[in-house]
Design a protein around this motif. Structure first.
Motif, PDB file in Angstrom:
ATOM      1  N   GLY A   1      -9.902 -10.342   3.535  1.00  0.00           N
ATOM      2  CA  GLY A   1      -8.975 -11.106   2.711  1.00  0.00           C
ATOM      3  C   GLY A   1      -9.543 -12.368   2.114  1.00  0.00           C
TER       4      GLY A   1
ATOM      5  N   ASN B   1      -5.131  -3.584  -3.263  1.00  0.00           N
ATOM      6  CA  ASN B   1      -3.975  -4.111  -2.540  1.00  0.00           C
ATOM      7  C   ASN B   1      -3.499  -5.415  -3.162  1.00  0.00           C
ATOM      8  OD1 ASN B   1      -5.994  -5.861  -1.740  1.00  0.00           O
ATOM      9  ND2 ASN B   1      -5.654  -5.629   0.448  1.00  0.00           N
ATOM     10  N   GLY B   2      -2.407  -5.903  -2.644  1.00  0.00           N
ATOM     11  CA  GLY B   2      -1.831  -7.157  -3.100  1.00  0.00           C
ATOM     12  C   GLY B   2      -0.650  -7.486  -2.207  1.00  0.00           C
ATOM     13  N   SER B   3      -0.096  -8.672  -2.348  1.00  0.00           N
ATOM     14  CA  SER B   3       1.073  -9.041  -1.558  1.00  0.00           C
ATOM     15  C   SER B   3       2.101  -9.720  -2.448  1.00  0.00           C
ATOM     16  CB  SER B   3       0.680  -9.971  -0.400  1.00  0.00           C
ATOM     17  OG  SER B   3       0.145 -11.184  -0.887  1.00  0.00           O
TER      18      SER B   3
ATOM     19  N   HIS C   1       5.707 -12.287  -2.346  1.00  0.00           N
ATOM     20  CA  HIS C   1       6.428 -13.272  -1.540  1.00  0.00           C
ATOM     21  C   HIS C   1       7.640 -13.728  -2.346  1.00  0.00           C
ATOM     22  CE1 HIS C   1       2.789 -13.577   1.024  1.00  0.00           C
ATOM     23  NE2 HIS C   1       2.201 -13.279  -0.123  1.00  0.00           N
TER      24      HIS C   1
ATOM     25  N   THR D   1       7.276  -6.119   4.783  1.00  0.00           N
ATOM     26  CA  THR D   1       6.781  -6.295   6.150  1.00  0.00           C
ATOM     27  C   THR D   1       7.301  -7.566   6.817  1.00  0.00           C
ATOM     28  OG1 THR D   1       4.815  -7.396   5.260  1.00  0.00           O
ATOM     29  CG2 THR D   1       4.664  -5.023   5.657  1.00  0.00           C
TER      30      THR D   1
ATOM     31  N   SER E   1       8.819 -10.612   2.113  1.00  0.00           N
ATOM     32  CA  SER E   1       7.429 -10.448   1.682  1.00  0.00           C
ATOM     33  C   SER E   1       6.884  -9.128   2.174  1.00  0.00           C
ATOM     34  CB  SER E   1       6.558 -11.614   2.163  1.00  0.00           C
ATOM     35  OG  SER E   1       6.620 -11.743   3.558  1.00  0.00           O
TER      36      SER E   1
ATOM     37  N   GLY F   1       3.478  -5.940   1.232  1.00  0.00           N
ATOM     38  CA  GLY F   1       2.217  -5.580   0.595  1.00  0.00           C
ATOM     39  C   GLY F   1       2.327  -4.364  -0.277  1.00  0.00           C
TER      40      GLY F   1
ATOM     41  N   ARG G   1      -0.233  -1.200  -2.105  1.00  0.00           N
ATOM     42  CA  ARG G   1      -1.515  -0.497  -2.138  1.00  0.00           C
ATOM     43  C   ARG G   1      -1.472   0.448  -3.334  1.00  0.00           C
ATOM     44  NH1 ARG G   1      -5.012  -2.316   2.242  1.00  0.00           N
ATOM     45  NH2 ARG G   1      -3.551  -3.619   3.418  1.00  0.00           N
TER      46      ARG G   1
ATOM     47  N   ARG H   1      -5.035  -9.128  -4.375  1.00  0.00           N
ATOM     48  CA  ARG H   1      -6.130  -9.230  -3.406  1.00  0.00           C
ATOM     49  C   ARG H   1      -7.336  -8.449  -3.953  1.00  0.00           C
ATOM     50  NH1 ARG H   1      -4.750 -10.596   2.031  1.00  0.00           N
ATOM     51  NH2 ARG H   1      -5.900  -8.845   2.897  1.00  0.00           N
TER      52      ARG H   1
ATOM     53  N   SER I   1      -8.046  -1.208   2.030  1.00  0.00           N
ATOM     54  CA  SER I   1      -8.739  -1.863   0.920  1.00  0.00           C
ATOM     55  C   SER I   1     -10.028  -2.517   1.396  1.00  0.00           C
ATOM     56  CB  SER I   1      -7.842  -2.920   0.274  1.00  0.00           C
ATOM     57  OG  SER I   1      -6.637  -2.336  -0.194  1.00  0.00           O
TER      58      SER I   1
END
Length: 383
Positions: A133, A177-179, A181, A230, A248, A250, A252, A288, A326
């Protein structure tokens, strides 16, 4: 020094790294150990991206210049393995096998240094910090790690595959990937008076459910996409409707072209759902890594060597590709041709090697070290 001595040295180094894990962008002692080995072996090296190291053999030789890469960082996990050489650092563990990746690359370097006359072209070795990360690969590139490099190769152990298997497809092998929020803001108050409040908890629950339609109804069935909520947080007491709630999670995705659409849908669904419940939603999306996408010629070179070491049918394994994990090796493949392989690790005689990466019970299979050394040495000599 004979072959088995070099292999044993690499295994010993793996166990040293395992006892002394360091987190992302904290790999000071790990870097010092690597650099001391290179210095002792009279291998030219330079620092890169703080704790990263780039070593080179055959610098004066002509021909295509390849690079081999290992990642360095550990994870904030309390180890639960009872190994003789388990982590000596509380709350930190090499739970993804980066200790094995470094050891295999060091073993490769030592053998090639002892047999440098066999090299027909230059070979560089990248020890990269901050894969977990921290975008370490990008920092390595920014500081010139790929300067003069024509092809790059990397690998990752994969406990879901049996030992002796290996996959290196053309195209995507690991996903991007990414997140996201989301902060939902309403009007808090007494739980007995919901009519005078604007409840962010109810809206957050609805947002969580509505986000699930992105994959099931907004993406083509052929697209490999995962969206997972998650984390939900709406801290308050049982008699209080809070002011805010947080959602929040993630994402993929195997193809970068879907990222703009997914990001837009997350924002639209969160804000429009919030509006329907009389509250507001502020959305932040943090990209990410992109998908790790192999270049066909490099992947073909890699497959040929993998078949020589693991056997012609080593890629006959029940694994759907790309896997949804990832890797920041993707940064390298966005810059120059190269390929990334997944190598099986599970062993029917030892269930410990089947624990997933990032598990506190995870154990790296040291049998992989010699195999990877042979693969890397063949790549260095042949390609």
């Amino acid at each position: 020094m004979q072959w088995q001595e070099v292999v044993n040295k690499a295994v010993d180094l793996r166990q040293w790294f395992h006892r002394h894990p360091e987190l992302t962008w904290q790999e000071k002692n790990t870097a010092a150990k690597i650099r001391q080995c290179l210095t002792d072996w009279q291998v030219e090296w330079r620092a890169c991206a703080t704790y990263g190291t780039v070593a080179t053999l055959g610098k004066e030789k002509q021909g295509e210049h390849i690079a081999l890469r290992a990642d360095m960082d550990a994870l904030p996990i309390q180890e639960q393995t009872s190994l003789d050489f388990q982590s000596e650092v509380d709350g930190k563990m090499h739970a993804c096998g980066h200790d094995g990746h470094m050891a295999a690359l060091l073993g490769t370097i030592l053998w090639l240094k002892l047999n440098e006359v066999q090299l027909k072209h230059p070979v560089s070795f990248l020890f990269q910090p901050a894969e977990e990360g921290g975008h370490g690969a990008k920092h390595m590139i920014d500081e010139g790690a790929l300067d003069g490099i024509d092809f790059i190769y990397g690998w990752h152990n994969w406990p879901a595959m049996p030992f002796g298997t290996a996959v290196c497809p053309n195209g995507a092998v690991m996903s991007g990937n990414g997140s996201f929020h989301i902060q939902v803001s309403g009007l808090g108050g007494h739980a007995s008076q919901p009519e005078v409040c604007q409840d962010p908890v109810l809206a957050a629950a609805a947002i969580t459910l509505n986000l699930q339609q992105i994959v099931s109804r907004k993406m083509p069935p052929q697209a490999a996409v995962v969206l997972s909520v998650t984390h939900l947080n709406a801290e308050s007491s049982v008699t209080v409707i809070p002011q805010t709630a947080e959602v929040s999670g993630g994402i993929r995705l195997s193809d970068p072209k879907y990222r703009p659409q997914i990001n837009q849908l997350i924002t639209e669904i969160a804000q429009q759902t919030a509006a329907a419940y009389g509250v507001t939603a502020q959305v932040e999306i943090r990209p990410r890594y992109e998908a790790t996408i192999n270049h066909p010629q490099a992947a073909q070179n890699y497959r040929q060597v993998l078949a020589e070491v693991f056997g012609q049918n080593c890629d006959q394994v029940d694994l759907m590709l790309p896997i949804m994990a990832s890797e920041d090796f993707s940064y390298y493949l966005q810059q120059i041709p190269g390929a990334f392989a997944l190598l099986g690790m599970s062993d029917q005689t030892n269930a410990s090697f089947s624990y997933a990466c990032h598990s506190p019970h995870y154990q790296f299979n040291d049998q992989l070290i010699e195999r990877v050394m042979r693969v890397f040495i063949n790549l260095a000599i042949k390609y």
